[in-house]
Design a protein around this motif. Structure first.
Motif, short mmCIF file in Angstrom:
data_model
loop_
_atom_site.label_atom_id
_atom_site.label_comp_id
_atom_site.label_asym_id
_atom_site.label_seq_id
_atom_site.Cartn_x
_atom_site.Cartn_y
_atom_site.Cartn_z
N GLY A 115 9.86 12.39 -1.16
CA GLY A 115 10.95 12.05 -2.07
C GLY A 115 10.47 11.51 -3.40
N ILE A 116 9.20 11.78 -3.72
CA ILE A 116 8.59 11.29 -4.96
C ILE A 116 7.90 12.48 -5.62
N PRO A 117 8.62 13.24 -6.45
CA PRO A 117 8.04 14.46 -7.03
C PRO A 117 6.86 14.16 -7.95
N THR A 118 5.88 15.06 -7.92
CA THR A 118 4.70 14.90 -8.76
C THR A 118 4.43 16.18 -9.53
N GLY A 160 -4.61 2.12 -17.27
CA GLY A 160 -5.09 1.12 -16.33
C GLY A 160 -5.11 1.60 -14.90
N TYR A 161 -5.66 0.76 -14.05
CA TYR A 161 -5.93 1.07 -12.64
C TYR A 161 -5.18 0.09 -11.76
N ILE A 162 -4.46 0.61 -10.78
CA ILE A 162 -3.67 -0.24 -9.89
C ILE A 162 -4.41 -0.56 -8.59
N ARG A 163 -4.94 0.48 -7.95
CA ARG A 163 -5.57 0.25 -6.64
C ARG A 163 -6.43 1.45 -6.24
N PRO A 164 -7.31 1.27 -5.27
CA PRO A 164 -8.10 2.40 -4.77
C PRO A 164 -7.26 3.33 -3.89
N GLU A 165 -7.79 4.51 -3.67
CA GLU A 165 -7.15 5.46 -2.76
C GLU A 165 -7.30 4.96 -1.33
N LEU A 166 -6.23 5.08 -0.55
CA LEU A 166 -6.23 4.59 0.83
C LEU A 166 -5.81 5.69 1.79
N ASP A 167 -6.16 5.52 3.05
CA ASP A 167 -5.63 6.39 4.09
C ASP A 167 -4.44 5.67 4.72
N TYR A 168 -3.53 6.43 5.32
CA TYR A 168 -2.33 5.83 5.89
C TYR A 168 -2.09 6.37 7.30
N ILE A 169 -1.46 5.53 8.10
CA ILE A 169 -1.15 5.95 9.48
C ILE A 169 0.19 6.65 9.55
N SER A 170 1.00 6.55 8.48
CA SER A 170 2.31 7.20 8.50
C SER A 170 2.76 7.50 7.07
N ALA A 171 3.66 8.47 6.96
CA ALA A 171 4.22 8.80 5.65
C ALA A 171 5.05 7.64 5.11
N ASP A 172 5.71 6.90 6.00
CA ASP A 172 6.51 5.75 5.55
C ASP A 172 5.65 4.70 4.86
N ALA A 173 4.47 4.45 5.41
CA ALA A 173 3.57 3.47 4.79
C ALA A 173 3.11 3.96 3.42
N LEU A 174 2.84 5.25 3.31
CA LEU A 174 2.45 5.84 2.03
C LEU A 174 3.58 5.71 1.02
N ILE A 175 4.80 6.03 1.43
CA ILE A 175 5.96 5.95 0.53
C ILE A 175 6.17 4.51 0.05
N THR A 176 6.03 3.55 0.95
CA THR A 176 6.20 2.15 0.58
C THR A 176 5.21 1.74 -0.49
N ASP A 177 3.95 2.14 -0.34
CA ASP A 177 2.94 1.77 -1.33
C ASP A 177 3.16 2.49 -2.66
N ILE A 178 3.57 3.75 -2.62
CA ILE A 178 3.84 4.45 -3.87
C ILE A 178 4.97 3.78 -4.63
N ASN A 179 6.01 3.35 -3.92
CA ASN A 179 7.11 2.66 -4.58
C ASN A 179 6.66 1.34 -5.20
N LYS A 180 5.75 0.65 -4.53
CA LYS A 180 5.19 -0.57 -5.11
C LYS A 180 4.36 -0.25 -6.35
N ASP A 181 3.60 0.84 -6.28
CA ASP A 181 2.82 1.28 -7.44
C ASP A 181 3.74 1.53 -8.64
N ILE A 182 4.88 2.16 -8.39
CA ILE A 182 5.83 2.46 -9.46
C ILE A 182 6.35 1.17 -10.10
N ILE A 183 6.69 0.19 -9.28
CA ILE A 183 7.18 -1.09 -9.81
C ILE A 183 6.10 -1.77 -10.65
N ILE A 184 4.87 -1.76 -10.16
CA ILE A 184 3.77 -2.38 -10.91
C ILE A 184 3.59 -1.68 -12.25
#
Length: 205
Positions: free
Chosen positions: A56-59, A163-187
């Motif tokens: 749900g986050i087009p790129t 600027g740089y927000i954070r390193p690339e990470l692996d995720y155990i679920s798509a939900d966890a990835l989506i949560t972090d992307i949304n935080k990245d957007i806010i930052i």
């Protein structure tokens, strides 16, 4: 403001304010070396189609070989900056994708000035191999923080890296990835709204 958009904004702010992430990097009050890095106009090509369909986050996917050397040498991770889209006067075409969903290359034909589509817009993007999806090649995927009415494959995009927000990470679920992307957007939005970063919009105008 539309009620749904207002609710989405509130949810994103709560997500950001109620948790801190140990992997976030300090962001200076103004861009520091090697930033800003500014690209030429790059092609927007089709990727795997997962940003919109699954997250749900087009790129917008940019070929790595079209970005400056300084950007190619950056650590894999999440970055932020501004971008501007430019339509191209080419005839529309359709291209098959590996996931069997066709991609419509309209070269930005349906972008609308009245919708702010041609403005200099804030972006958050990743450079890396996206370990959650086990990509084989390094990619650059840009999320433009804006509500577009249509896709714009084939158009051009010029952007800066501030600027740089954070390193690339692996995720155990798509939900966890989506949560972090949304935080990245806010930052990214919070930083890019400050005067010391906002002035770098003019580089792309």
């Amino acid at each position: 403001m539309n009620f749904v958009l207002l609710l989405e904004s509130i949810v994103l702010i709560v997500l950001y304010m109620t948790s801190t992430r140990p992997f976030d990097k300090p962001i200076p009050k103004s861009p520091a070396s090697p930033y800003p890095i500014v690209t030429d106009f790059c092609d927007i090509v089709s990727g795997f189609g997962r940003g919109s369909a699954e997250l749900g986050i087009p790129t917008a996917n940019i070929p790595i070989d079209q970005i400056p050397t300084a950007a190619k040498d950056l650590e894999q991770g999440v970055y932020f900056g501004f971008a501007r889209i430019q339509p191209i006067g080419k005839e529309e075409r359709t291209e098959p994708r590996e996931n069997h969903r066709d991609v419509e290359y309209n070269y930005g034909k349906y972008l609308e000035e009245s919708n702010g589509d041609f403005d200099v817009l804030p972006v958050v993007f990743s450079i890396g191999s996206n370990p959650f999806y086990h990509n084989k090649h390094r990619t650059l995927e840009i999320h433009v923080i804006h509500k577009f009415k249509r896709d714009f494959y084939g158009a051009k995009l010029k952007f800066n890296i501030l600027g740089y927000i954070r390193p690339e990470l692996d995720y155990i679920s798509a939900d966890a990835l989506i949560t972090d992307i949304n935080k990245d957007i806010i930052i990214a939005k919070r930083v890019l709204e400050t005067d010391e970063y906002k002035k770098f919009m003019q580089v792309l105008s």
